[in-house]
Design a protein around this motif. Structure first.
Motif, PDB file in Angstrom:
ATOM      1  N   GLU A   1      30.989  42.708  45.014  1.00  0.00           N
ATOM      2  CA  GLU A   1      30.150  41.795  45.767  1.00  0.00           C
ATOM      3  C   GLU A   1      30.711  40.432  46.101  1.00  0.00           C
ATOM      4  OE1 GLU A   1      26.137  41.432  45.014  1.00  0.00           O
ATOM      5  OE2 GLU A   1      25.635  43.725  45.317  1.00  0.00           O
ATOM      6  N   ASN A   2      31.508  39.988  45.012  1.00  0.00           N
ATOM      7  CA  ASN A   2      32.086  38.683  44.971  1.00  0.00           C
ATOM      8  C   ASN A   2      33.409  38.383  45.860  1.00  0.00           C
ATOM      9  OD1 ASN A   2      33.084  39.969  42.544  1.00  0.00           O
ATOM     10  ND2 ASN A   2      33.897  38.131  41.957  1.00  0.00           N
ATOM     11  N   ILE A   3      34.071  39.637  46.354  1.00  0.00           N
ATOM     12  CA  ILE A   3      35.143  39.583  46.952  1.00  0.00           C
ATOM     13  C   ILE A   3      34.940  39.818  48.418  1.00  0.00           C
ATOM     14  CG2 ILE A   3      37.501  40.757  47.131  1.00  0.00           C
ATOM     15  CD1 ILE A   3      36.652  39.524  44.563  1.00  0.00           C
ATOM     16  N   LYS A   4      35.255  38.846  49.375  1.00  0.00           N
ATOM     17  CA  LYS A   4      34.821  39.015  50.840  1.00  0.00           C
ATOM     18  C   LYS A   4      36.260  38.852  51.439  1.00  0.00           C
ATOM     19  CE  LYS A   4      30.653  38.127  49.535  1.00  0.00           C
ATOM     20  NZ  LYS A   4      29.597  39.384  49.743  1.00  0.00           N
ATOM     21  N   ILE A   5      36.069  39.961  52.710  1.00  0.00           N
ATOM     22  CA  ILE A   5      37.252  40.290  53.550  1.00  0.00           C
ATOM     23  C   ILE A   5      36.877  39.437  54.549  1.00  0.00           C
ATOM     24  CG2 ILE A   5      38.841  41.584  54.468  1.00  0.00           C
ATOM     25  CD1 ILE A   5      39.077  41.445  51.611  1.00  0.00           C
TER      26      ILE A   5
ATOM     27  N   LEU B   1      40.844  50.423  43.178  1.00  0.00           N
ATOM     28  CA  LEU B   1      39.280  49.540  43.100  1.00  0.00           C
ATOM     29  C   LEU B   1      39.085  49.511  42.092  1.00  0.00           C
ATOM     30  CD1 LEU B   1      37.876  52.115  46.052  1.00  0.00           C
ATOM     31  CD2 LEU B   1      38.000  49.347  46.026  1.00  0.00           C
ATOM     32  N   MET B   2      39.093  50.293  40.778  1.00  0.00           N
ATOM     33  CA  MET B   2      38.842  49.894  39.389  1.00  0.00           C
ATOM     34  C   MET B   2      39.604  48.887  38.956  1.00  0.00           C
ATOM     35  SD  MET B   2      38.789  53.829  37.779  1.00  0.00           S
ATOM     36  CE  MET B   2      38.517  53.228  35.954  1.00  0.00           C
ATOM     37  N   ALA B   3      40.722  48.626  39.280  1.00  0.00           N
ATOM     38  CA  ALA B   3      41.579  47.382  39.204  1.00  0.00           C
ATOM     39  C   ALA B   3      41.061  46.233  39.685  1.00  0.00           C
ATOM     40  CB  ALA B   3      42.972  47.689  39.211  1.00  0.00           C
TER      41      ALA B   3
ATOM     42  N   ALA C   1      37.825  41.138  39.488  1.00  0.00           N
ATOM     43  CA  ALA C   1      36.964  40.299  40.335  1.00  0.00           C
ATOM     44  C   ALA C   1      35.906  40.010  39.071  1.00  0.00           C
ATOM     45  CB  ALA C   1      36.044  41.137  41.260  1.00  0.00           C
ATOM     46  N   GLU C   2      35.987  40.736  38.121  1.00  0.00           N
ATOM     47  CA  GLU C   2      34.849  40.348  36.966  1.00  0.00           C
ATOM     48  C   GLU C   2      35.342  39.188  36.202  1.00  0.00           C
ATOM     49  OE1 GLU C   2      34.393  43.881  34.849  1.00  0.00           O
ATOM     50  OE2 GLU C   2      32.880  44.651  36.202  1.00  0.00           O
ATOM     51  N   MET C   3      36.778  38.935  35.996  1.00  0.00           N
ATOM     52  CA  MET C   3      37.384  38.146  35.145  1.00  0.00           C
ATOM     53  C   MET C   3      37.328  36.569  36.072  1.00  0.00           C
ATOM     54  SD  MET C   3      40.454  39.991  33.132  1.00  0.00           S
ATOM     55  CE  MET C   3      41.095  40.908  34.338  1.00  0.00           C
ATOM     56  N   ILE C   4      37.621  36.989  37.267  1.00  0.00           N
ATOM     57  CA  ILE C   4      37.510  35.788  38.013  1.00  0.00           C
ATOM     58  C   ILE C   4      36.307  35.045  38.300  1.00  0.00           C
ATOM     59  CG2 ILE C   4      37.714  34.707  40.569  1.00  0.00           C
ATOM     60  CD1 ILE C   4      39.963  36.781  41.058  1.00  0.00           C
TER      61      ILE C   4
END
Length: 370
Positions: A55-59, A17-19, A24-27
């Motif tokens: 928050e910016n990763i949606k499943i 999750l940390m990775a 996500a931050e770099m994207i």
């Protein structure tokens, strides 16, 4: 021997999750990742994975429930076959799976038909139907047979045994479907997702090879993933790395079960008994090359060739039901005004609430965990 407990390890999940958070931050934009598997949805929702992701990763969930997408017309047609057989003096024993038993249609469910006095039995596998047919040689036993590639393989194996033994009282009604063509249809229809997490069990049959064209022809990054929380999180991480680097390929996270070429024996059996055809999916319409029907040389095993009945076109869903949007990855169950109110597992309005693989049923089961 591989210790499967590692795939539920909390500390390992936290490191992944940390990775994921770093990627996500770099994207730096919203990323939508789709899966097409009821078991994956169960893992995601039961484990609260959506709440753990940035928050910016949606499943989003696609059409991963074979029972949910079984056409209304097929369920009703099997009911009419039962009625016609009775009119002609023959009582059919019908078997199907527990979640198919209560799938609603405008003309009722198999459960309702049983309430009318017809012999309908829930089985755990098509092998149970085979045993039932052997135990009742004077009865016509029919299996209403749904499922993606994972279920089609044992169905083909059972048909091989039936053919070898010359059993005349065993028939099926095939509503089997193929998974990759459904994903292809979603892409063509403009469903927006940045990467795909492929179901591990389907992939044990079709292999990595069976998914490759989705990447090569449509530019969709993919990861085949297993079903434990760590499996799914690794799938997310691998996809995010590809997306950040602008890479388009397919990776196999589920190497402990999936080979590149898949299960060749299963593929051979499926090809022997079934042929690919265009097929309707409930709430999704007709999808090219997505259905499996028995080949002409095995037509005597298809109950539709014994009793021919007609069924009018029927509505797929009740008014207000968003199951179609859920199956397309366009909505979550909580977006539906009926969810948890008029529509519950005890009183389902749509098929997504009935099957244990249905996204609405899974959301309802685990409540606030999603």
């Amino acid at each position: 021997m591989l210790d499967l407990r590692v795939f539920e390890n909390r500390e390992l999940a936290q490191r992944i999750l940390m990775a994921i958070t770093r990627e996500a931050e770099m994207i730096g934009r919203e990323v939508r990742l789709m899966h097409v598997c009821g078991t994956h949805e169960d893992t995601v929702t039961r484990s609260g994975i959506r709440s753990l992701l940035p928050e910016n990763i949606k499943i989003v969930s696609g059409p991963g429930c074979p029972v949910c997408i079984t056409p209304v017309e097929d369920i009703v047609k099997m009911q009419e076959i039962m009625r016609k057989a009775r009119e002609e003096g023959e009582e059919i024993i019908l078997t199907t799976f527990g979640d198919m038993y209560k799938i609603p249609t405008p003309r009722g469910s198999f459960s309702d038909l049983k309430g009318e006095g017809y012999d309908i039995r829930i089985v755990y596998s098509i092998y149970d139907t085979y045993k039932l047919a052997r135990e009742n040689p004077d009865k016509l036993v029919v299996h209403f047979s749904p499922g993606f590639e994972t279920t089609t393989a044992p169905a083909a194996g059972m048909l091989e045994a039936v053919a070898a033994e010359g059993m005349e009282n065993f028939k099926i009604y095939s509503v089997h479907r193929l998974t990759p063509p459904a994903v292809e249809a979603l892409v063509k229809q403009g469903t927006n997702f940045d990467g795909l997490i492929d179901p591990g069990h389907v992939s044990t049959i079709i292999g990595v090879k069976g998914w490759e064209y989705i990447t090569t022809e449509y530019g969709v990054p993919q990861v085949i993933a297993g079903f434990e929380p760590v499996d799914f999180l690794m799938g997310v991480l691998l996809l995010l790395r590809m997306i950040r680097k602008g890479e388009t390929r397919i990776e196999n996270e589920y190497t402990r079960a999936v080979r590149y070429e898949g299960n060749l024996k299963a593929q051979e059996l499926i090809g022997r008994f079934f042929e690919v055809r265009d097929a309707k999916w409930r709430a999704l319409g007709v999808i090219p090359t997505s259905g499996l029907e028995l080949r002409e040389e095995w037509k005597e095993l298809d109950i539709r060739n014994i009793y021919r009945v007609g069924v009018p076109k029927l509505p797929d869903l009740e008014k207000g039901c968003l199951c179609g949007a859920v199956l397309r990855g366009l909505a979550l169950p909580t977006d539906c005004k009926l969810f948890g109110k008029e529509c519950t597992p005890r009183h389902p309005v749509g098929p997504c609430m009935v099957s244990y693989e249905g996204t609405c049923s899974i959301f309802y089961k685990y409540g606030a965990l999603f």
